[in-house]
Design a protein around this motif. Structure first.
Motif: not given
Length: 171
Positions: A92-116
């Motif tokens: 699944g996603l783990w075949a594309w990234s060894r840490h897709p959950n961390y990438f998703g979490e970082f992307s969430f924090w990036l989204a918050l930064a973009l709102f600001g």
């Protein structure tokens, strides 16, 4: 359930256990979350006439981040229920990234930064600090610890390391 890293920190700290516990388990994560939430404060308290295109981008990035984290977590939970000893996740996603959950979490924090940034574009340089700090934590601490532990516990994980992107998902 306590994260496996916390007892490891305390054990390695020896007589400094209280200080290590306070700083690494409580203070640093609290400061990171605070820094990550500063752009949200800017977005909700600084009035702006229109919503703007960057707000739309932040919304899409945020939704995609949560969806990615959810999908990665669901896939990992299913894998854990059926895996054999020493087997490493690479589906699944783990075949594309060894840490897709961390990438998703970082992307969430990036989204918050973009709102600001959408609310205060001239202040982009300090509104992005929380997201950058989260990225530094993932790349400099969380991922290296996870990788080391996985290599110790699962010999097959080295093959995953050799084939799969460390952080950013890519086929």
């Amino acid at each position: 359930h306590e994260d496996w890293r916390y007892p490891m920190f305390r054990e390695k700290a020896g007589r400094w256990e209280f200080v290590v516990d306070l700083v690494t388990i409580h203070l640093i994560p609290t400061l990171l979350v605070f820094a990550g939430m500063v752009p949200v404060y800017a977005a909700v308290t600084w009035p702006r006439g229109d919503i703007g295109w960057l707000t739309d981008v932040a919304f899409v990035v945020g939704l995609a981040a949560v969806a990615l984290e959810l999908a990665a977590d669901v896939q990992m939970h299913r894998f854990v229920r059926t895996k054999t000893d020493g087997q490493a996740m690479d589906r699944g996603l783990w075949a594309w990234s060894r840490h897709p959950n961390y990438f998703g979490e970082f992307s969430f924090w990036l989204a918050l930064a973009l709102f600001g940034i959408a609310a205060a574009p001239a202040d982009w340089w300090w509104l992005i600090i929380g997201a950058v700090a989260m990225l530094a934590m993932f790349l400099g601490a969380s991922i290296p610890m996870m990788e080391e532990r996985s290599l110790e516990r699962r010999p097959a994980y080295q093959d995953v390391v050799d084939r799969v992107s460390r952080f950013v998902p890519r086929p």
